[in-house]
Design a protein around this motif. Sequence first.
Motif, mmCIF file in Angstrom:
data_model
loop_
_atom_site.group_PDB
_atom_site.id
_atom_site.type_symbol
_atom_site.label_atom_id
_atom_site.label_comp_id
_atom_site.label_asym_id
_atom_site.label_seq_id
_atom_site.Cartn_x
_atom_site.Cartn_y
_atom_site.Cartn_z
ATOM 1 N N PRO A 184 -3.372 29.769 -19.556
ATOM 2 C CA PRO A 184 -3.306 28.218 -20.611
ATOM 3 C C PRO A 184 -3.068 28.610 -20.996
ATOM 4 C CG PRO A 184 -5.661 28.716 -19.574
ATOM 5 C CD PRO A 184 -4.839 30.672 -19.146
ATOM 6 N N ILE A 185 -1.061 27.452 -21.547
ATOM 7 C CA ILE A 185 -0.962 27.599 -22.578
ATOM 8 C C ILE A 185 -1.360 26.119 -23.337
ATOM 9 C CG2 ILE A 185 1.487 27.374 -23.356
ATOM 10 C CD1 ILE A 185 2.062 30.238 -21.223
ATOM 11 N N LEU A 186 -0.929 26.608 -24.545
ATOM 12 C CA LEU A 186 -0.701 25.676 -25.573
ATOM 13 C C LEU A 186 0.676 25.851 -25.929
ATOM 14 C CD1 LEU A 186 -1.843 23.182 -27.985
ATOM 15 C CD2 LEU A 186 -2.419 24.759 -29.352
ATOM 16 N N LEU A 187 1.219 24.993 -25.637
ATOM 17 C CA LEU A 187 2.839 25.000 -25.969
ATOM 18 C C LEU A 187 3.296 23.498 -26.803
ATOM 19 C CD1 LEU A 187 5.924 25.334 -26.067
ATOM 20 C CD2 LEU A 187 5.938 23.996 -23.468
ATOM 21 N N VAL A 188 3.453 23.764 -28.456
ATOM 22 C CA VAL A 188 4.439 22.988 -29.239
ATOM 23 C C VAL A 188 5.378 22.766 -29.523
ATOM 24 C CG1 VAL A 188 3.615 22.301 -31.334
ATOM 25 C CG2 VAL A 188 2.486 23.845 -30.181
ATOM 26 N N GLY A 189 6.031 21.745 -28.553
ATOM 27 C CA GLY A 189 7.657 21.919 -28.892
ATOM 28 C C GLY A 189 8.022 21.745 -27.699
ATOM 29 N N LEU A 210 1.411 28.260 -13.319
ATOM 30 C CA LEU A 210 0.565 27.418 -14.174
ATOM 31 C C LEU A 210 -0.922 27.002 -14.558
ATOM 32 C CD1 LEU A 210 1.172 27.614 -17.733
ATOM 33 C CD2 LEU A 210 2.107 25.814 -17.239
ATOM 34 N N ALA A 211 -1.761 27.831 -14.915
ATOM 35 C CA ALA A 211 -3.330 27.122 -15.610
ATOM 36 C C ALA A 211 -3.028 26.500 -16.229
ATOM 37 C CB ALA A 211 -3.999 28.291 -15.986
ATOM 38 N N PRO A 212 -4.449 25.151 -16.353
ATOM 39 C CA PRO A 212 -4.037 23.983 -16.313
ATOM 40 C C PRO A 212 -3.779 24.088 -18.297
ATOM 41 C CG PRO A 212 -5.635 23.887 -15.123
ATOM 42 C CD PRO A 212 -5.100 25.482 -15.350
ATOM 43 N N SER A 213 -2.676 23.738 -18.141
ATOM 44 C CA SER A 213 -1.620 23.920 -20.055
ATOM 45 C C SER A 213 -1.661 22.362 -20.648
ATOM 46 C CB SER A 213 -0.709 24.434 -20.195
ATOM 47 O OG SER A 213 -0.620 25.506 -19.150
ATOM 48 N N VAL A 214 -1.838 22.821 -22.254
ATOM 49 C CA VAL A 214 -1.419 21.160 -23.848
ATOM 50 C C VAL A 214 -0.199 21.565 -23.519
ATOM 51 C CG1 VAL A 214 -2.208 19.967 -24.867
ATOM 52 C CG2 VAL A 214 -3.809 20.995 -23.586
ATOM 53 N N PRO A 247 3.792 17.582 -14.884
ATOM 54 C CA PRO A 247 2.490 17.030 -13.630
ATOM 55 C C PRO A 247 1.578 17.267 -14.049
ATOM 56 C CG PRO A 247 3.832 19.560 -13.972
ATOM 57 C CD PRO A 247 4.849 18.295 -14.829
ATOM 58 N N ALA A 248 0.168 16.853 -13.264
ATOM 59 C CA ALA A 248 -0.861 17.508 -13.577
ATOM 60 C C ALA A 248 -0.939 18.586 -13.297
ATOM 61 C CB ALA A 248 -2.168 15.663 -12.288
ATOM 62 N N PRO A 249 -2.276 19.665 -13.588
ATOM 63 C CA PRO A 249 -3.416 19.216 -13.370
ATOM 64 C C PRO A 249 -3.512 19.290 -15.444
ATOM 65 C CG PRO A 249 -3.869 21.624 -13.280
ATOM 66 C CD PRO A 249 -2.756 20.241 -12.866
ATOM 67 N N HIS A 250 -1.626 19.304 -15.857
ATOM 68 C CA HIS A 250 -1.828 19.810 -17.209
ATOM 69 C C HIS A 250 -1.751 18.824 -18.301
ATOM 70 C CE1 HIS A 250 -0.010 23.499 -16.043
ATOM 71 N NE2 HIS A 250 0.467 22.835 -15.063
ATOM 72 N N ARG A 251 -1.716 18.775 -19.457
ATOM 73 C CA ARG A 251 -2.153 16.926 -20.359
ATOM 74 C C ARG A 251 -1.012 17.928 -21.426
ATOM 75 N NH1 ARG A 251 -8.297 18.097 -22.136
ATOM 76 N NH2 ARG A 251 -7.753 20.317 -21.974
ATOM 77 N N LEU A 252 -0.378 15.969 -21.437
ATOM 78 C CA LEU A 252 0.470 15.754 -22.983
ATOM 79 C C LEU A 252 0.476 15.198 -24.036
ATOM 80 C CD1 LEU A 252 3.799 15.911 -23.249
ATOM 81 C CD2 LEU A 252 4.076 13.663 -22.365
ATOM 82 N N VAL A 253 0.268 15.790 -25.090
ATOM 83 C CA VAL A 253 0.235 14.935 -26.261
ATOM 84 C C VAL A 253 1.348 14.768 -27.436
ATOM 85 C CG1 VAL A 253 -2.407 16.178 -25.729
ATOM 86 C CG2 VAL A 253 -0.687 17.433 -27.742
ATOM 87 N N ARG A 254 0.802 13.849 -27.804
ATOM 88 C CA ARG A 254 1.973 13.341 -29.043
ATOM 89 C C ARG A 254 2.221 14.183 -30.332
ATOM 90 N NH1 ARG A 254 5.706 11.832 -25.636
ATOM 91 N NH2 ARG A 254 4.872 10.084 -24.009
ATOM 92 N N ASP A 255 0.684 14.332 -30.320
ATOM 93 C CA ASP A 255 1.259 15.462 -32.284
ATOM 94 C C ASP A 255 0.322 16.122 -32.387
ATOM 95 O OD1 ASP A 255 0.202 14.900 -34.671
ATOM 96 O OD2 ASP A 255 2.135 14.737 -35.175
ATOM 97 N N VAL A 256 -0.155 17.423 -33.154
ATOM 98 C CA VAL A 256 -0.558 18.255 -33.081
ATOM 99 C C VAL A 256 -2.041 17.485 -33.525
ATOM 100 C CG1 VAL A 256 0.717 20.276 -32.940
ATOM 101 C CG2 VAL A 256 0.116 18.902 -35.111
ATOM 102 N N ALA A 257 -1.533 16.910 -33.954
ATOM 103 C CA ALA A 257 -3.140 16.497 -35.114
ATOM 104 C C ALA A 257 -4.543 15.151 -33.371
ATOM 105 C CB ALA A 257 -3.101 14.535 -35.427
ATOM 106 N N ASP A 258 -3.311 14.996 -32.617
ATOM 107 C CA ASP A 258 -3.995 15.231 -30.720
ATOM 108 C C ASP A 258 -4.439 15.591 -30.325
ATOM 109 O OD1 ASP A 258 -3.766 12.264 -32.478
ATOM 110 O OD2 ASP A 258 -1.712 12.421 -31.169
ATOM 111 N N PRO A 275 -6.773 27.953 -24.957
ATOM 112 C CA PRO A 275 -5.532 28.720 -24.752
ATOM 113 C C PRO A 275 -5.582 30.069 -24.331
ATOM 114 C CG PRO A 275 -5.304 27.575 -26.685
ATOM 115 C CD PRO A 275 -6.639 27.050 -26.499
ATOM 116 N N GLY A 276 -5.036 30.824 -23.724
ATOM 117 C CA GLY A 276 -4.722 32.280 -23.432
ATOM 118 C C GLY A 276 -3.898 33.039 -24.132
ATOM 119 N N LEU A 277 -2.479 31.099 -24.888
ATOM 120 C CA LEU A 277 -1.721 31.683 -25.328
ATOM 121 C C LEU A 277 -1.628 30.498 -26.212
ATOM 122 C CD1 LEU A 277 0.702 34.253 -26.459
ATOM 123 C CD2 LEU A 277 2.230 32.637 -24.071
#
Length: 276
Positions: free
Chosen positions: A11-16, A33-37, A47-58, A65-67
């Motif tokens: 799982p990855i936290l991708l910012v940007g 890719l494992a379920p990521s944000v 695409p599911a099961p990944h999650r999309l957020v608009r701001d890092v505050a959310d 995350p693993g990375l």
Amino acid sequence: MADAHSPSLPPILLVGCGKMGGAMLEGWLAEGLAPSVIVDRHRDTLPAPHRLVRDVADLPADFRPGLIVLAMKPQKVAAAIAAIAPFAAHAPVLSVLAGRTVGGLTDALRAHMPAGAHPVVIRSMPNTPAAVGEGMTVSYAPPHATAAQRALCDRVLSAIGRTAWVEHEPEIDVVTAISGSGPAYVFLLAELLEQAGVEGGLPPALARQIARQTVSGAGVLMQRSGIDAEQLRRNVTSPGGTTQQALSVLMAPDAWPATLRAAVRAASRRARELAS
């Protein structure tokens, strides 16, 4: 390619998720890719099961995350550091931000973490061919990064192309100027060849086809043959022929040898400026 039930990437936290982040994401999704944000203000779907957020505050507090991958515009990283810091206490940070140093990012994260925290930041420079699995990514890891953390980053980056490592961080600025910016130089060559074809009387569609296939075909030949680029050039160049005549113009001291070096120096200088 992994199937949906056995992702090969953590799982990855991708910012940007702009051009570079999006290119990397496409490669990871294709790999499995494992379920990521993914944090992005402009992307509409994911695409599911990944999650999309608009701001890092959310960012969801329950996400582990693993990375963490930082791929926003370099000037926007400061606003995101505080929100990212809690996640960086448990996962390494992979930065693909041009000019942002490992030390600068580490200090910024540490300022928002408990005393004695030791975040790990690994700096990488991929390029946009990552979107089709043909990227070139060069990375630098600080001495306190573990072998497992380096291997994790290499596995994630290998999903989008070839990888390499440098031992000294300043070398990343030169990498940025060559492979990071390099696709634009190649695209410019195709653009100029197309224009020259039209100016020479070819129909625009034909000029475009010839220019694109010539550039891409030459790249495939160079990669698959393993022959040195200089020798490949000589193989095309018959004494007294058309290619030699063209190269006498392009290889004049004040032509490509000077201008390409100047271009790389300018890009390297800008990468260093972004870190200041």
